[in-house]
Enzyme design. Structure first.
Site, PDB file in Angstrom:
ATOM      1  N   CYS A  84       9.336  -3.489   1.359  1.00  0.00           N
ATOM      2  CA  CYS A  84      10.774  -3.545   2.414  1.00  0.00           C
ATOM      3  C   CYS A  84      11.673  -4.363   2.061  1.00  0.00           C
ATOM      4  CB  CYS A  84       9.385  -4.519   3.300  1.00  0.00           C
ATOM      5  SG  CYS A  84      10.099  -4.872   5.014  1.00  0.00           S
ATOM      6  N   HIS A 194       3.781  -2.709   4.713  1.00  0.00           N
ATOM      7  CA  HIS A 194       3.462  -4.544   3.998  1.00  0.00           C
ATOM      8  C   HIS A 194       1.814  -4.862   3.055  1.00  0.00           C
ATOM      9  CE1 HIS A 194       7.616  -7.107   4.909  1.00  0.00           C
ATOM     10  NE2 HIS A 194       7.021  -5.622   5.697  1.00  0.00           N
ATOM     11  N   GLU A 196       0.247  -6.419   1.223  1.00  0.00           N
ATOM     12  CA  GLU A 196       0.120  -8.605   1.279  1.00  0.00           C
ATOM     13  C   GLU A 196       0.081  -8.551   2.841  1.00  0.00           C
ATOM     14  OE1 GLU A 196       3.768  -7.242   2.171  1.00  0.00           O
ATOM     15  OE2 GLU A 196       4.701  -8.371   2.255  1.00  0.00           O
TER      16      GLU A 196
END
Ligand SMILES: Nc1ncnc2c1ncn2[C@@H]1O[C@H](COP(=O)(O)OP(=O)(O)O)[C@@H](O)[C@H]1O
Ligand SMILES: [Mg+2]
Lengths: 224, 78, 734, 78
Positions: A84, A194, A196
């Site tokens: 990002c 994302h 994560e």
């Protein structure tokens, strides 16, 4: 395997990235003002709003001292993942081709998106199958991937387009539905969604874990 | 010295903000507006204006997607 | 100091009454000067002194086994186990948002976040509660909605605090007075929380964060001395601009300072800026403070002392530091690129003294400023006439259930909030277990694996119809939302948004509502730990709907067990739980039909509702049922449609209207009342549950349609039809 | 006719972007820059430039926090 996650003033998802990386290895935070990368095997440039995203997303962060070390690290073949805002920083720093422009829908948008794995063979996707779909959240205001035609052609030719949005889910208007690209050498990779935030079934999907596992495999392969 | 840097999206690059303005105008009763492009304006005080080119190319604009134009402002005209 | 003292006229222009001005003169032993009058007028304002609400607030229950910090601090806090506290508070930014919705809403979020980290808690979530006029007919309301939502998103997204829930309603009485309330939650180790009382004579008062400009000095500018007269009006902007990047640094810096034990006490700067923060700290610590405004870092060079004292520039904190720690504090600020300045000292004088360099420009007893503002009794009177005109009718009274359900689902008050919450990052910090529309309450996972449930609610129309019962129902609805995720209430915060309390009928709405909140919180053992009051929300056409907004926090033992609101599995049984007695009085359908507000709502059996909530909560926690959803606006049929939409699966339901109402099909399908839940699960599990709580199996999950069979009618809707109707708000975000 | 509207934060209004850029510059090796203010630039084609004042006040700028300035661009100079 030791990951280093950069922390700029204004980073938001750095602790999330650290948490995700620590599922497959050790993970430390690296302060923007320090040049020492603490012997990490891979660098993650995390999401958030470094320097408030003022001026342009990633424009100011790329000048921080730690980025000088990251550029060097990448030049030596070190693994670098930009998520990002981190993707934006890597583009601004010239480590990845192209730029990320304000979303076509003109709004910050948070959505779970489905991504096609275009290149399964990379250091960041070796744990994925070709054509596999990853369900990963995206959340950003400037995620419209842009590069000129010649660059786009070259990216496709070289297998540098690693992930694509399902066409119906490309809310930011990225050219050719590009969600993630790598550099020519293959050791630097950036994506807008994302991973994560997709590493634990309790808080969403676990598809993002594959990216971190691939990095571990690549790093361990390099050591071996 | 006071200076102004105008940064605009390169030609051919989609400008959703500009398009939205263009679309909104007729409903507000303003016809005859087209080719709306929205960019950034940076105004600053600078001791050494010869640095402006570099500052603009490195920081204020992303030359890949933006053009910039530097204007030195005559303090008297302000 | 300008020689000319301000006059009574100036005091009145600043919002004091003649009597209050006299009292201030008496406390000073002379007429207050410019700086002093500015400070008196702010601290004695409704906003800071709670002149019309303090006595009422004193009636709220504030004690309970889980309470760690009650009202009086920047935020309240409850014990969530393992030595952790959850700090939370709701606050309004109504007026600034009506003037400039983007910045108003953004700085509202910034302000409530500072309250959370001011007590040493890391902000972990934001929720928002919004009210506007009817977006279908009012362009201004669409503008306010679009920009307020963008502002909330901008601040929360940029600072990295997830927005995990909220609510928005559209009613004509908010046309001129929109409401923007924001709630924030934080987590802290209970032992490390900090209070705001100044202490330690000789300790240093240190200001850190953004520099001080003329932001928000609006009203006080009447005090400007002649040199900066009318010609310079443009130099006195009132709009405060938020800088989430600055606040992110401020937040990290503050938490590091606390972690390292470098602060004696801490306070954010909010309304009334330095004036309020410094005086509150001195008052709570029963000490005095000397401040030197010449030491305050300024954004604009030529500010007068009173401007510096009242500036509402955002992103600033005030702390008390032991002299030997000042160096370390300043180093920490430098690390985070936050500017800091020692601007004063704690004294034993119990006076607030303001210097500009060597010159003493203000000298006031702290007690007079903070405690001696006159409090006013309300003169409540129940209105004899309706206060609010009926809303325009948009649905015909004789429309059948087939059409009515779609109208309701698409109505701005009930349509999907997706276009709003998609603008918010709801997952940053990796604690969010359920995303918006997946459950009735938001759920965050705690380090222990337990879950924190949060809900924010308000229903002005129902409170307008019956301030007492409407307020009770609002509290119950919050608790119902928590029950649906298996969470038991721990504590409550509230924001009292009302009209002019000096008007007897508004005083009555306020008094009755607070009584209702108190009774309901007592019954649920969910004490009030903090809140905020926003009065004078009036337009020439009258007051807003009385709008107490309730935020409630609860705990569930295992976050993984929080369930869903949507139906899950083909073939599972659907049951209606609770003694549900719906009525169309003040319902959403009555609103769409343009009916006037009724005078009163049906009685609520609070104990019965609480018992039902407990049964649902236990069933969810035990993992015994597949889904749970409380029946709220739009009634049973809308709740069923929401369960289908959230689960992307149909349902077949058979209902006997006679069992719920006096036989009215409309009331059975679309009537509203507290205490009803729709659950689904295996037949066996539902039957077991029936032994503990009143429930009726009304159908089963499956297929691609919602089919009803009730009172001789057999309407059915495809999921696509329901979904298309439910997207009614998309058009507001072109 | 081609026109340009420059929109900038009003004097006295906080400009977080400008402040962030100003603070960043010294680290990039550019000293001597101050009073950085960042605004927007809107360029457009308009049939009736007399409408520009109203368009700017209503749509392009938020008069509560921003000032604007209209420049008519001589096509020859472009
Ligand atoms: N409606 C209410 N119910 C309970 N406590 C309240 C209410 N309104 C205000 N308070 C309490 O009064 C104190 C002052 O509130 P406020 O002026 O909003 O503080 P701050 O300036 O820190 O935001 C806080 O502790 C707050 O929790
Ligand atoms: Mg406070």
């Amino acid at each position: 395997m030791k990951f280093g996650v950069l922390r700029f003033p204004g980073s938001c998802d750095e602790v999330d990235a650290q948490l995700a990386a620590s599922k497959v290895g050790e993970a430390v935070l690296l302060w923007h003002g320090d040049r020492d990368l603490q012997d990490v095997d891979a660098v993650i440039v995390p999401g958030g709003f470094s320097y408030g995203d003022y001026l342009r997303a990633g424009a100011i962060a790329r000048f921080s001292p730690v980025m000088e070390s990251v550029v060097e690290f990448a030049g030596d073949g070190g693994l670098v993942l930009g998520i990002c805002n981190g993707f934006q920083v890597l583009c601004e720093a010239g480590l990845l081709p192209g730029a990320l422009l304000p979303n076509a829908n003109r709004r910050f948008t948070f959505r779970q998106v489905s991504l096609e794995v275009v290149e399964p063979g990379t250091s960041f996707t070796s744990e994925c199958e070709a054509g596999e779909r990853l369900s990963i959240p995206a959340k950003h205001g400037s995620g419209r991937y842009y590069a000129d035609e010649a660059t786009l052609e070259a990216l496709e030719q070289n297998g540098q387009v690693v992930l694509r949005y399902e066409p119906a889910e490309n809310f930011n208007g990225s050219l050719r539905d590009i969600a993630g690209v790598r550099n020519e050498a293959g050791n630097v990779f950036g994506l807008m969604p994302h991973p994560e935030h997709a590493v634990d079934a309790l808080t969403g999907s676990t598809d993002g874990l594959r990216i971190f596992e691939s990095m571990r495999a690549a790093a361990e392969g390099a050591h071996a | 010295m006071r200076a102004r840097v105008l940064v605009r999206p390169k030609e051919g690059i989609l400008d959703p903000q500009g398009e939205a303005v263009e679309r909104a105008l007729p409903a507000l009763g303003f016809g005859g507006v087209s080719e709306v492009r929205i960019g950034r304006m940076v105004e600053l005080e600078i001791d050494d204006p010869s640095q402006l080119e570099e500052i603009s190319g490195k920081l204020l604009a992303n030359p890949l997607v933006e053009d910039f134009e530097i204007e030195l402002l005559d303090p008297a005209a302000q | 100091m300008p020689e000319e003292l301000p006059t009574l006229d100036d005091a009145v222009a600043l919002g004091l009454t003649a009597e209050e001005y006299e009292l201030a003169c008496e406390k000073q032993g002379r007429p207050p000067n410019q700086v002093e009058l500015a400070m008196y007028s702010l601290l004695w304002s409704e906003h800071c002194a709670y002149k019309h609400s303090k006595k009422l607030l004193g009636t709220l229950p504030t004690e309970g086994s889980a309470v760690i910090m009650g009202p009086g601090e920047n935020a309240g806090a409850v014990d969530v186990g393992d030595g952790l506290a959850c700090a939370f508070k709701v606050e309004s930014h109504n007026h600034p948002s009506a003037v400039e919705p983007f910045q108003g809403a953004a700085t509202g979020v910034g302000g409530i976040l500072r309250d959370i980290f001011a007590i040493g808690a890391r902000p972990v979530a934001v929720l928002d509660s919004l009210r506007f006029g009817d977006v279908r007919s009012s362009e201004r309301s669409r503008y306010l909605l679009e920009h307020a939502v963008a502002g909330i998103g901008h601040y929360g997204n940029s600072i990295g605090v997830p927005n995990i829930g909220g609510e928005v309603y559209f009613e004509e009485p908010y046309e001129q007075n929109c409401l923007v309330n924001a709630m924030a939650l934080g987590l802290a180790e209970s032992e490390k929380m900090i209070r705001s009382a100044a202490a330690g004579v000789g300790n240093v008062v240190l200001l850190y964060g953004a520099s001080t400009g003329r932001d928000g000095i609006g009203g006080a500018s009447v005090l400007a001395s002649a040199e900066l007269g009318e010609a310079d009006d443009s130099k006195r902007p009132t709009v405060q601009v938020g800088d989430p990047f600055e606040e992110k640094k401020l937040l990290e810096c503050s938490l590091e300072l606390l972690e390292r034990g470098l602060l004696v006490s801490l306070q954010d700067l909010g309304a009334a800026g330095l004036t309020s923060s410094a005086c509150e700290m001195a008052s709570k610590g029963e000490v005095g403070i000397d401040l030197d405004v010449a030491k305050v870092p300024l954004r604009e060079a030529d500010m007068e002392p009173f401007e510096i004292m009242v500036s509402e520039s955002q992103e600033r904190m005030l702390c008390i530091v032991r002299p030997e720690d000042v160096e370390a504090v300043r180093e920490c600020c430098e690390k985070w690129e936050v500017s800091s300045a020692a601007i004063g000292e704690v004294t034993d004088s119990r006076r607030m003294r303001v210097f500009s360099g060597e010159e003493l420009v203000g000298d006031m007893p702290v007690e007079a400023l903070v405690d001696d503002c006159p409090l006013y009794d309300l003169a409540p009177e129940r209105p004899t006439e309706p206060l609010y005109p009926p809303p325009p009718a948009t649905v015909a009274a004789d429309a059948g259930p087939q059409e009515t359900l779609l109208e309701l689902l698409g109505a701005p008050n009930l349509a999907s909030r997706r276009p709003l919450f998609e603008q918010y990052d709801s997952i940053v910090q990796s604690r969010t277990v359920r995303r918006p529309e997946e459950t009735d309450a938001a759920v965050l996972v705690l380090p222990s694996g337990a879950g924190l449930g949060v809900s924010i609610d308000g229903n002005g129309r129902r409170v307008a119809a019956d301030p007492y019962r409407g307020a009770v129902a609002t509290v119950l609805e919050c608790a119902a939302n928590l029950a649906c995720v298996g969470a038991k209430p721990l504590g409550t915060t509230n924001n009292l948004n009302f009209g002019n309390p000096e008007k007897p009928h508004v005083a009555w709405q306020l008094t009755e509502s607070v009584r209702g909140i108190g009774d309901a919180c007592r019954a649920l053992d969910a004490p009030i730990v903090g809140g905020n009051v926003s009065l004078y929300n009036e337009a020439p056409s009258g007051p807003i709907y009385p709008t107490p907004v309730i935020g409630m926090v609860g705990l569930l033992p295992d976050a993984a067990r929080c369930g869903h609101l949507g139906f899950v599995e083909e073939g599972e049984a659907i049951a209606l739980v609770g003694r549900f007695r719906p009525s169309l009085a003040a319902s959403e359908l009555a609103r769409l039909r343009g009916e006037p507000l009724p005078d009163g709502l049906p009685e609520i059996d609070v104990a019965q509702v609480a018992a039902t909530q407990e049964a649902v909560r236990e069933a969810v926690r035990g993992g015994r049922i597949s889904s749970a959803h409380d029946i709220a606006e739009g009634g049973l049929a809308v709740a069923l449609a929401e369960c289908c939409l959230a689960g992307s699966i149909g349902a077949t339901v058979e209902l006997d209207p006679e069992a719920l109402t006096d036989g009215s099909l409309d009331a059975a399908l679309f009537g509203e009342a507290p205490g009803g839940f729709i659950i689904s699960g295996h037949q066996g599990a539902i039957e077991e549950l029936a032994a503990q709580v009143g429930l009726a199996v009304i159908g089963h999950v499956g297929g691609e349609k919602l089919s009803l069979d009730a009172g001789g009618e057999r309407p059915e809707w495809t999921l696509d039809q329901l979904r298309a109707a439910h997207d009614g708000l998309v058009a507001c975000f072109p």
